[in-house]
Design an enzyme around this catalytic site. Structure first.
Site, PDB file in Angstrom:
ATOM      1  N   ARG A 106       0.863  -1.188   0.000  1.00  0.00           N
ATOM      2  CA  ARG A 106       0.000   0.000   0.000  1.00  0.00           C
ATOM      3  C   ARG A 106       0.892   1.228   0.000  1.00  0.00           C
ATOM      4  O   ARG A 106       1.745   1.375   0.880  1.00  0.00           O
ATOM      5  CB  ARG A 106      -0.926   0.051   1.210  1.00  0.00           C
ATOM      6  CG  ARG A 106      -1.536   1.440   1.389  1.00  0.00           C
ATOM      7  CD  ARG A 106      -2.588   1.536   2.445  1.00  0.00           C
ATOM      8  NE  ARG A 106      -3.808   0.890   2.009  1.00  0.00           N
ATOM      9  CZ  ARG A 106      -5.000   1.100   2.566  1.00  0.00           C
ATOM     10  NH1 ARG A 106      -5.122   1.931   3.586  1.00  0.00           N
ATOM     11  NH2 ARG A 106      -6.065   0.480   2.126  1.00  0.00           N
ATOM     12  N   HIS A 133      -7.451   0.755  -6.237  1.00  0.00           N
ATOM     13  CA  HIS A 133      -7.662   0.001  -4.996  1.00  0.00           C
ATOM     14  C   HIS A 133      -8.458  -1.278  -5.342  1.00  0.00           C
ATOM     15  O   HIS A 133      -9.627  -1.406  -4.980  1.00  0.00           O
ATOM     16  CB  HIS A 133      -8.413   0.875  -3.994  1.00  0.00           C
ATOM     17  CG  HIS A 133      -8.397   0.362  -2.581  1.00  0.00           C
ATOM     18  ND1 HIS A 133      -7.597  -0.697  -2.172  1.00  0.00           N
ATOM     19  CD2 HIS A 133      -9.090   0.760  -1.472  1.00  0.00           C
ATOM     20  CE1 HIS A 133      -7.801  -0.907  -0.873  1.00  0.00           C
ATOM     21  NE2 HIS A 133      -8.699  -0.054  -0.432  1.00  0.00           N
ATOM     22  N   GLN A 136     -10.470  -3.693  -2.844  1.00  0.00           N
ATOM     23  CA  GLN A 136     -11.705  -3.112  -2.313  1.00  0.00           C
ATOM     24  C   GLN A 136     -12.890  -3.439  -3.223  1.00  0.00           C
ATOM     25  O   GLN A 136     -13.988  -3.757  -2.751  1.00  0.00           O
ATOM     26  CB  GLN A 136     -11.542  -1.593  -2.174  1.00  0.00           C
ATOM     27  CG  GLN A 136     -12.779  -0.880  -1.660  1.00  0.00           C
ATOM     28  CD  GLN A 136     -13.086  -1.172  -0.193  1.00  0.00           C
ATOM     29  OE1 GLN A 136     -12.220  -1.084   0.648  1.00  0.00           O
ATOM     30  NE2 GLN A 136     -14.337  -1.513   0.107  1.00  0.00           N
ATOM     31  N   ASP A 229     -16.938   7.945  -1.322  1.00  0.00           N
ATOM     32  CA  ASP A 229     -15.622   7.805  -0.688  1.00  0.00           C
ATOM     33  C   ASP A 229     -15.229   9.190  -0.174  1.00  0.00           C
ATOM     34  O   ASP A 229     -15.872  10.195  -0.511  1.00  0.00           O
ATOM     35  CB  ASP A 229     -14.611   7.282  -1.734  1.00  0.00           C
ATOM     36  CG  ASP A 229     -13.222   7.033  -1.161  1.00  0.00           C
ATOM     37  OD1 ASP A 229     -13.081   6.955   0.082  1.00  0.00           O
ATOM     38  OD2 ASP A 229     -12.255   6.921  -1.959  1.00  0.00           O
ATOM     39  N   CYS A 270     -16.191   2.542   1.051  1.00  0.00           N
ATOM     40  CA  CYS A 270     -15.038   1.688   1.353  1.00  0.00           C
ATOM     41  C   CYS A 270     -14.577   1.861   2.808  1.00  0.00           C
ATOM     42  O   CYS A 270     -13.940   0.973   3.362  1.00  0.00           O
ATOM     43  CB  CYS A 270     -13.897   1.982   0.384  1.00  0.00           C
ATOM     44  SG  CYS A 270     -13.434   3.726   0.319  1.00  0.00           S
ATOM     45  N   ARG A 322     -13.890  -7.525   2.972  1.00  0.00           N
ATOM     46  CA  ARG A 322     -12.482  -7.303   2.609  1.00  0.00           C
ATOM     47  C   ARG A 322     -11.655  -8.534   2.953  1.00  0.00           C
ATOM     48  O   ARG A 322     -10.749  -8.926   2.222  1.00  0.00           O
ATOM     49  CB  ARG A 322     -11.905  -6.094   3.366  1.00  0.00           C
ATOM     50  CG  ARG A 322     -12.535  -4.743   3.079  1.00  0.00           C
ATOM     51  CD  ARG A 322     -12.384  -4.322   1.637  1.00  0.00           C
ATOM     52  NE  ARG A 322     -11.016  -4.403   1.149  1.00  0.00           N
ATOM     53  CZ  ARG A 322     -10.028  -3.561   1.489  1.00  0.00           C
ATOM     54  NH1 ARG A 322     -10.256  -2.549   2.279  1.00  0.00           N
ATOM     55  NH2 ARG A 322      -8.811  -3.720   0.989  1.00  0.00           N
TER      56      ARG A 322
HETATM   57  N1  NVA Z   1      -9.687   7.182  -1.629  1.00  0.00           N
HETATM   58  C1  NVA Z   1      -9.352   6.767  -0.290  1.00  0.00           C
HETATM   59  C2  NVA Z   1      -9.614   5.310  -0.093  1.00  0.00           C
HETATM   60  C3  NVA Z   1      -9.365   4.800   1.290  1.00  0.00           C
HETATM   61  C4  NVA Z   1      -9.631   3.356   1.448  1.00  0.00           C
HETATM   62  C5  NVA Z   1      -7.901   7.089  -0.008  1.00  0.00           C
HETATM   63  O1  NVA Z   1      -7.055   6.816  -0.869  1.00  0.00           O
HETATM   64  O2  NVA Z   1      -7.607   7.640   1.056  1.00  0.00           O
HETATM   65  N1   CP Z   2     -11.154   0.565   2.796  1.00  0.00           N
HETATM   66  C1   CP Z   2      -9.870   0.525   3.182  1.00  0.00           C
HETATM   67  O1   CP Z   2      -8.966   0.274   2.389  1.00  0.00           O
HETATM   68  O2   CP Z   2      -9.680   0.760   4.498  1.00  0.00           O
HETATM   69  P1   CP Z   2      -8.267   0.913   5.246  1.00  0.00           P
HETATM   70  O3   CP Z   2      -7.667   2.213   4.785  1.00  0.00           O
HETATM   71  O4   CP Z   2      -8.622   0.917   6.697  1.00  0.00           O
HETATM   72  O5   CP Z   2      -7.407  -0.252   4.867  1.00  0.00           O
END
Ligand code: NVA
Ligand code: CP
Length: 339
Positions: A106, A133, A136, A229, A270, A322
């Protein structure tokens, strides 16, 4: 279906039937977990989880998933490893690939996860980059399938920042699997034209469709799924908040907007979500911008608390999914034996 040795970087790399297979495998693993059937299909294997950004769901899904499959898991957080600071991604990949059977990443740059995949020699899974992502989306689609029995023809409206990692990945997923995707956002927050062009072709093949609108009511009218989101994603500078609130406050998903959906509609997110004053950032934003933008005065941003807590909301089953879906990705790509 044999996905052994494959990376999982973006859904663009996967055929529709492969994505459907991963969702079906997730459902099987979920049932096995619920009924207490052990599925330690990968004993003796180990995975490493590299996080340049914070996480609750993704990290825990990979860890619990790995343990349930009989594997060991090492978590390396935003600090505490050499990666990116004293050691390149390329070198990190070549070191970790010799110790581990699979690598989750990540981070920020999508090119980093691609480089890991190029040099690791073991499957690499994208746990979120600035661009995509994909794990997800598997969880989201499992949740939709559980609700409606199938995915094809589902009217799926994504409201908010439609060119972030979720907007991009959901558009790809919908285009691949034949859902009718609508991005509901100001034009400057629609996905890149080049990605839309790719997805238009995929939708034509799958029987799905893509639609883009700046009108929130038109965008969710008749929708089976309303998805949103955060307005500001991880890694974006704090000073974009003001501009983003200005662009998106009319796109807040509230009960009035949900009135326009199909009778059977569900709400997905998400997570994490800003829907009240019980987070540091939510409170800070409310204090700073609440006077100018009353919708955010109670720390509710992309969605109201009422919608998150409503009977239509499936955000917590979605979060649980998830784990089942990430487990399926690890099992399929590491090639464990299973029925
Ligand atoms: N768009 C958000 C998704 C988090 C799971 C981010 O990248 O922070
Ligand atoms: N939805 C998601 O990816 O959550 P986290 O940032 O907690 O992993």
């Amino acid at each position: 279906m044999n996905l052994q040795g494959r990376h999982f970087i973006t859904l663009l790399d996967y055929k529709p039937e492969e994505i459907e297979y991963l969702i079906a495998l997730s459902a099987t693993l979920k049932k096995q977990k619920e009924t207490g059937i052990s599925h330690k299909h990968l004993p003796g294997k180990n995975v490493v989880l590299l996080f340049q950004k914070d996480s609750t769901r993704t990290r825990c899904a990979f860890e619990v998933g790995a343990f349930d499959l009989g594997m060991g898991a090492t978590y390396l957080g935003p600090s505490g490893s050499q990666m990116g600071k004293k050691e390149s991604i390329k070198d990190t990949a070549r070191v970790l690939g010799r110790m581990y059977d699979g690598i989750e990443f990540r981070g920020y740059l999508h090119t980093d996860v691609e480089q890991l995949a190029e040099y690791a020699g073991v499957p690499v899974w994208n746990g979120l980059t600035d661009m995509y992502h994909p794990t997800q989306v598997l969880a989201d689609f499992l949740t939709v399938q559980e609700e409606f029995g199938s995915l094809k023809g589902i009217k799926f409206s994504y409201v908010g920042d439609a060119r972030n990692n979720m907007g991009n990945s959901l558009m790809i997923g919908c285009a691949k699997l034949g859902l009718n995707f609508t991005a509901v956002a100001p034009r400057e927050l629609w996905p890149e034209k080049s990605l839309i062009d790719v997805c238009e072709k995929l939708a034509a093949e799958s029987g799905g469709s893509l639609r883009f609108t700046e009108n929130p009511v038109a965008g969710v009218t008749g929708a089976d799924v309303v998805y949103t989101d955060v307005w500001v994603s991880m890694g974006e500078p704090k000073d974009v908040w003001h501009a983003r609130i200005k662009q998106l406050h009319d796109y807040q998903v509230d009960s009035a907007l949900m009135e326009h959906t199909a009778e059977r509609a569900i709400f997905l997110h998400c997570l994490p979500a800003f829907h009240g004053m019980d987070t540091e950032v939510g409170t800070q934003i409310a204090q700073e911008f609440g006077e100018e933008y009353p919708r955010v005065a109670q720390g509710e941003m992309e969605v109201t608390n009422e919608v998150i807590e409503s009977a239509r909301s499936r955000v917590f089953p979605e979060a649980e999914n998830r784990m089942h879906t990430i487990k399926a990705v690890m099992l399929a790509t590491l090639g464990g034996h299973y029925e």
